[in-house]
Design a protein around this motif. Sequence first.
Motif, PDB file in Angstrom:
ATOM      1  N   LEU B  68       0.741  -1.157  -0.091  1.00 34.02           N
ATOM      2  CA  LEU B  68      -0.205   0.090  -0.066  1.00 34.02           C
ATOM      3  C   LEU B  68       0.888   1.248  -0.061  1.00 34.02           C
ATOM      4  O   LEU B  68       1.947   1.290   0.341  1.00 34.02           O
ATOM      5  N   SER B  69       0.383   2.431  -0.538  1.00 31.75           N
ATOM      6  CA  SER B  69       1.222   3.690  -0.306  1.00 31.75           C
ATOM      7  C   SER B  69       1.270   4.053   1.186  1.00 31.75           C
ATOM      8  O   SER B  69       0.365   3.532   1.878  1.00 31.75           O
ATOM      9  N   THR B  72      -1.998   5.448   2.374  1.00 25.41           N
ATOM     10  CA  THR B  72      -3.213   4.485   2.426  1.00 25.41           C
ATOM     11  C   THR B  72      -2.912   3.625   3.666  1.00 25.41           C
ATOM     12  O   THR B  72      -4.194   3.129   4.221  1.00 25.41           O
ATOM     13  N   ALA B 115      -0.901  -0.387  -9.416  1.00 29.49           N
ATOM     14  CA  ALA B 115      -2.104  -0.600  -8.780  1.00 29.49           C
ATOM     15  C   ALA B 115      -2.372   0.932  -8.574  1.00 29.49           C
ATOM     16  O   ALA B 115      -3.541   1.436  -8.378  1.00 29.49           O
ATOM     17  N   ALA B 119      -5.412   4.000  -8.999  1.00 25.74           N
ATOM     18  CA  ALA B 119      -6.204   4.274  -8.050  1.00 25.74           C
ATOM     19  C   ALA B 119      -7.243   5.183  -8.327  1.00 25.74           C
ATOM     20  O   ALA B 119      -8.554   4.904  -7.817  1.00 25.74           O
ATOM     21  N   GLY B 120      -7.390   5.872  -9.245  1.00 27.08           N
ATOM     22  CA  GLY B 120      -8.359   6.959  -9.592  1.00 27.08           C
ATOM     23  C   GLY B 120      -9.550   6.143 -10.362  1.00 27.08           C
ATOM     24  O   GLY B 120     -10.576   7.005 -10.351  1.00 27.08           O
ATOM     25  N   ILE B 122     -11.539   4.260  -8.833  1.00 22.88           N
ATOM     26  CA  ILE B 122     -12.804   4.108  -8.095  1.00 22.88           C
ATOM     27  C   ILE B 122     -13.820   5.226  -8.297  1.00 22.88           C
ATOM     28  O   ILE B 122     -14.981   4.793  -8.290  1.00 22.88           O
ATOM     29  N   ALA B 123     -13.166   6.611  -8.588  1.00 20.04           N
ATOM     30  CA  ALA B 123     -14.399   7.591  -8.987  1.00 20.04           C
ATOM     31  C   ALA B 123     -15.246   6.932 -10.184  1.00 20.04           C
ATOM     32  O   ALA B 123     -16.423   7.191  -9.942  1.00 20.04           O
ATOM     33  N   LEU B 126     -17.339   4.146  -9.062  1.00 17.52           N
ATOM     34  CA  LEU B 126     -18.540   4.600  -8.213  1.00 17.52           C
ATOM     35  C   LEU B 126     -19.495   5.361  -9.156  1.00 17.52           C
ATOM     36  O   LEU B 126     -20.799   5.278  -9.049  1.00 17.52           O
ATOM     37  N   GLN B 173     -16.083  -4.109  -8.009  1.00 18.20           N
ATOM     38  CA  GLN B 173     -14.699  -4.941  -8.160  1.00 18.20           C
ATOM     39  C   GLN B 173     -14.367  -5.218  -9.663  1.00 18.20           C
ATOM     40  O   GLN B 173     -13.314  -5.312 -10.168  1.00 18.20           O
ATOM     41  N   MET B 176     -13.286  -1.855 -11.376  1.00 21.59           N
ATOM     42  CA  MET B 176     -11.799  -1.532 -11.187  1.00 21.59           C
ATOM     43  C   MET B 176     -10.831  -2.727 -11.645  1.00 21.59           C
ATOM     44  O   MET B 176      -9.616  -2.280 -11.822  1.00 21.59           O
TER      45      MET B 176
END
Lengths: 226, 178
Positions: B68-69, B72, B115, B119-120, B122-123, B126, B173, B176
């Motif tokens: 993970l970053s 995060t 990954a 990450a962007g 998700i927006a 959604l 899921q 993404m």
Amino acid sequence: MSAETHDQYNAGEYVLRLLDPAEEAAFERAMRADPSLQSEVATWLRGLEHLNISFSEESVRRSVKTQLMERLFQERSVRAAFWSRLWVWRGITLTALILAAVIGYRSFPGPATPPGSAVFISEIVAEDESLRLLAAYDPSVGGLRITRTAGSAPPGRVLELWAIVGDAAPVSLGLLPSSAKTTLPLPEAFRRATGLILAVSEEPPGGSPTGAPTGAVLAIGEAVDL
Amino acid sequence: MSDNLERLIGNVALGDRKAFSALYDATCTKLFGVALRILNDRASAEDALQETYMKVWRHADRYAANGLSPMTWLITIARNTAIDRLRRVQSAEDVDAMAERLSDKGPSPEQAVVARSEAGRIARCLDELDPKHAAAVRWAYLDGLSYADLARKLDTPLNTIRTWLRRALLSLQECMSR
């Protein structure tokens, strides 16, 4: 944990914290047995991380950090170091007598000394003797006369002197200048040798930002009456 | 920023208190924002913040492997700590254990970089959901609402919420991973 149970909850639900405690526990048991679920959890965390921008930044009171540092480090840094250095004490009484001549506190006003303000001395020494200071309480000025006889602050750091009595938090007595000799005022509460410990820590320029030692405790010494 | 935080966490793992202090200074406002949003009470959020950093101090050595970053990872610990407090679940070990297990099996650094760059998504993903479902995901993530909380908030039976939100998560899921 059966494959059926794995299917019952998915990693996304777990990461979002949608599940109740019993279900979370069940998922964690399943995760322990199934590495692919662990990967899925990490994948969900990375997938959702973009939402983190919606958490705003909020300023935190300074005392929160001070308290945190105390909870995490105080006991271990000063007290543990102190108890592990018991051997230093054995030499102190003899050393103190020798030092009497060195510092010359015999010339402190004897009869004029207010009651309860006995002269005491402390030798503050690093375990490897790379840093050594002598501190003598001088009742005539209400301060500690300090002489550094060996060592100095690490590059870019300063030395800070602390007083510790019993289980109370260390109290800063001030920063030690780069000169070998200095006198620091000693608060009333510490003007008795009984149970008084002096310690030197290394701190950022300007001293500990938290009010408690934040750097390594380099040297420690017990105060003894003369 | 991220490289610097990784270096600080690495040093914290070695017991470097100065690095810990610097890591706190660099990240406390964000992590406090997380705790405050979930707990909605300054005193509780301050306690949660301290608990969060105590876990960071203890578990910093497990950071490197989890892929993970740094932010995060830190936010995950802060969020879980605050949610535990919110739910009065006094089983801090579970969250500790989660941090531990996360480190057991992570992607390789290369996978992690890929990954992160994605990450962007998700927006956008959604946005593909029913707005009500997307809102529920946000409430869960950002405000710490459980199925039970959502059921109360939306005045809908828990099992109904669970059914449609699980379906929404599967879509998410799938989106993404595209």
